[in-house]
Design a protein around this motif. Structure first.
Motif, PDB file in Angstrom:
ATOM      1  N   THR A   1      16.440 -58.128  -4.322  1.00 23.82           N
ATOM      2  CA  THR A   1      16.920 -59.469  -4.001  1.00 23.82           C
ATOM      3  C   THR A   1      18.379 -59.646  -4.430  1.00 23.82           C
ATOM      4  O   THR A   1      19.109 -60.438  -3.832  1.00 23.82           O
ATOM      5  N   GLU A   2      18.805 -58.907  -5.451  1.00 24.94           N
ATOM      6  CA  GLU A   2      20.225 -58.924  -5.838  1.00 24.94           C
ATOM      7  C   GLU A   2      21.073 -58.382  -4.690  1.00 24.94           C
ATOM      8  O   GLU A   2      22.083 -58.976  -4.302  1.00 24.94           O
TER       9      GLU A   2
ATOM     10  N   LYS B   1      21.374 -68.175  -8.537  1.00 28.71           N
ATOM     11  CA  LYS B   1      20.448 -67.106  -8.126  1.00 28.71           C
ATOM     12  C   LYS B   1      19.493 -67.491  -7.007  1.00 28.71           C
ATOM     13  O   LYS B   1      18.519 -66.796  -6.739  1.00 28.71           O
TER      14      LYS B   1
ATOM     15  N   ALA C   1      24.637 -68.042   5.745  1.00 34.24           N
ATOM     16  CA  ALA C   1      24.268 -67.596   4.399  1.00 34.24           C
ATOM     17  C   ALA C   1      24.968 -68.493   3.390  1.00 34.24           C
ATOM     18  O   ALA C   1      26.189 -68.647   3.431  1.00 34.24           O
TER      19      ALA C   1
ATOM     20  N   THR D   1      16.441 -54.844   4.065  1.00 34.48           N
ATOM     21  CA  THR D   1      17.886 -54.825   4.320  1.00 34.48           C
ATOM     22  C   THR D   1      18.347 -53.564   5.042  1.00 34.48           C
ATOM     23  O   THR D   1      19.195 -53.623   5.925  1.00 34.48           O
TER      24      THR D   1
ATOM     25  N   SER E   1      21.325 -60.764  -1.818  1.00 33.59           N
ATOM     26  CA  SER E   1      22.232 -61.893  -2.045  1.00 33.59           C
ATOM     27  C   SER E   1      23.669 -61.576  -1.654  1.00 33.59           C
ATOM     28  O   SER E   1      24.478 -62.483  -1.460  1.00 33.59           O
ATOM     29  N   TYR E   2      24.004 -60.276  -1.542  1.00 31.37           N
ATOM     30  CA  TYR E   2      25.358 -59.889  -1.153  1.00 31.37           C
ATOM     31  C   TYR E   2      25.598 -60.041   0.346  1.00 31.37           C
ATOM     32  O   TYR E   2      26.753 -60.026   0.803  1.00 31.37           O
TER      33      TYR E   2
ATOM     34  N   PHE F   1      19.334 -68.433  -2.870  1.00 28.70           N
ATOM     35  CA  PHE F   1      20.128 -68.317  -1.652  1.00 28.70           C
ATOM     36  C   PHE F   1      19.323 -68.696  -0.411  1.00 28.70           C
ATOM     37  O   PHE F   1      18.104 -68.535  -0.384  1.00 28.70           O
TER      38      PHE F   1
ATOM     39  N   GLN G   1      15.077 -66.121  -4.348  1.00 30.30           N
ATOM     40  CA  GLN G   1      15.672 -66.142  -5.678  1.00 30.30           C
ATOM     41  C   GLN G   1      15.838 -64.716  -6.168  1.00 30.30           C
ATOM     42  O   GLN G   1      14.964 -63.871  -5.935  1.00 30.30           O
ATOM     43  N   ILE G   2      16.929 -64.429  -6.834  1.00 34.37           N
ATOM     44  CA  ILE G   2      17.142 -63.080  -7.364  1.00 34.37           C
ATOM     45  C   ILE G   2      16.179 -62.832  -8.519  1.00 34.37           C
ATOM     46  O   ILE G   2      16.194 -63.531  -9.523  1.00 34.37           O
TER      47      ILE G   2
ATOM     48  N   LYS H   1      24.697 -70.211  -0.894  1.00 33.90           N
ATOM     49  CA  LYS H   1      24.081 -70.263  -2.213  1.00 33.90           C
ATOM     50  C   LYS H   1      23.651 -71.693  -2.487  1.00 33.90           C
ATOM     51  O   LYS H   1      24.467 -72.618  -2.427  1.00 33.90           O
TER      52      LYS H   1
ATOM     53  N   LYS I   1      26.181 -61.512   3.980  1.00 29.05           N
ATOM     54  CA  LYS I   1      26.924 -62.688   4.425  1.00 29.05           C
ATOM     55  C   LYS I   1      26.683 -62.933   5.917  1.00 29.05           C
ATOM     56  O   LYS I   1      26.035 -62.132   6.597  1.00 29.05           O
TER      57      LYS I   1
END
Length: 296
Positions: free
Chosen positions: A70-71, A13, A7, A38, A74-75, A15, A64-65, A9, A77
């Motif tokens: 999608t936010e 925004k 994972a 998720t 992005s967390y 990933f 993309q967030i 970046k 890992k």
């Protein structure tokens, strides 16, 4: 559960993740997509496959967030998991079914805008693996928003980069680069493949239509449910109603009604807009089964 092997970046925004999904990696082809979720309460998110490694059993996605789902994604890992990771979905790019020797006689131009670089990459990589050299135009708003340039450089025959603000490569839009290649440099192409934001694909198609250059676009930006049940990706292609997720995501760009699709995209963002679309379109509102009541 589907574990995340890598994972990182790529830009603000944006990933990239490698996900262990051996059955998908075994069967997927360029142009197809997956649906990721998720957890139990998570939203279904359709994402075009950026790369795949059949031996390692991994699928690479880039996102993309753009909202809460999608936010949250992005967390995640390395070592975290997706509850669901479904695919391959959609139709593969048409060229994977063509005779390789015939393909070698054609000249391809690939145009990638923003996050659209992710689905363009596996197509260009496939071309290189089959001994076909292609030209690629990559565009981004700024240098910092450019992704996968090194990876694309390794598989493209010629790579041309443009940034809207002129911070890197050729200043301006990708359309300017296309026009320069054809009109000023005298390059001839048999097919253009353009993937990026809807507005970018619209103007690329306006440009290539004038150049009489057949163009394929991928309508993955308008997909929501990914199975044809929500009606979000309904689009008019020529005189026919199509659904990007079940009939595509790739279509003849010169036949796509981009203005209608973008207007519909805006309406679909609100509950009132979705209700109005369902009322106006009746039984044709959905793809897939067409009778699932996806908006109820």
């Amino acid at each position: 559960m589907y574990s995340i092997k890598r994972a990182e970046k790529l830009a603000d925004k944006i990933f990239l993740m490698d996900v262990v999904a051996p059955r998908i990696a075994k069967h997927c082809e360029p142009g197809q997509f997956i649906i990721a979720k998720t957890d139990e309460a998570g939203e279904r998110i359709p994402l075009t496959i950026c790369d795949y490694d059949r031996e390692a059993g991994t699928i690479t996605i880039v996102f993309q967030i753009v909202g809460a789902s999608t936010e949250r994604m992005s967390y995640l890992k390395e070592g975290d998991v997706f509850q669901d990771f479904v695919g391959p979905l959609g139709c593969p790019s048409e060229f994977v079914k063509e005779d390789i020797e015939a393909l070698k006689q054609k000249k391809f131009l690939f145009v990638a805008g923003g996050v659209g670089t992710a689905p363009v990459y596996p197509q260009v990589k496939w071309m290189k693996e089959h001994g076909i050299s292609v030209d690629v135009v990559m565009g981004a708003k700024t240098k910092d928003m450019l992704i996968l340039e090194k990876e694309m450089q390794e598989v493209a025959g010629n790579l041309y980069v443009a940034t809207d603000d002129g911070s890197y490569g050729t200043p301006g839009m990708v359309t300017g680069v296309i026009e320069d290649l054809v009109k000023n440099q005298g390059k001839h192409y048999d097919t253009c493949v353009a993937i990026g934001p809807m507005i970018m694909m619209k103007f690329v198609c306006l440009m290539t239509k004038g150049l009489e250059l057949p163009t394929i676009v991928s309508l993955n930006p308008i997909m929501v449910d990914g199975t044809g049940m929500c009606g979000a990706c309904r689009v008019t292609v020529g005189d026919e109603v199509k659904f990007a997720c079940v009939d595509g995501p790739e279509f003849d760009g010169h036949l796509v009604n981009f203005d209608e699709a973008m207007k519909r995209q805006q309406m679909y963002k609100t509950q009132e807009g979705r209700a109005m679309l369902k009322l106006q379109e009746g039984d044709t509102h959905h793809g897939g089964c067409g009778h699932c009541g996806g908006d109820e």
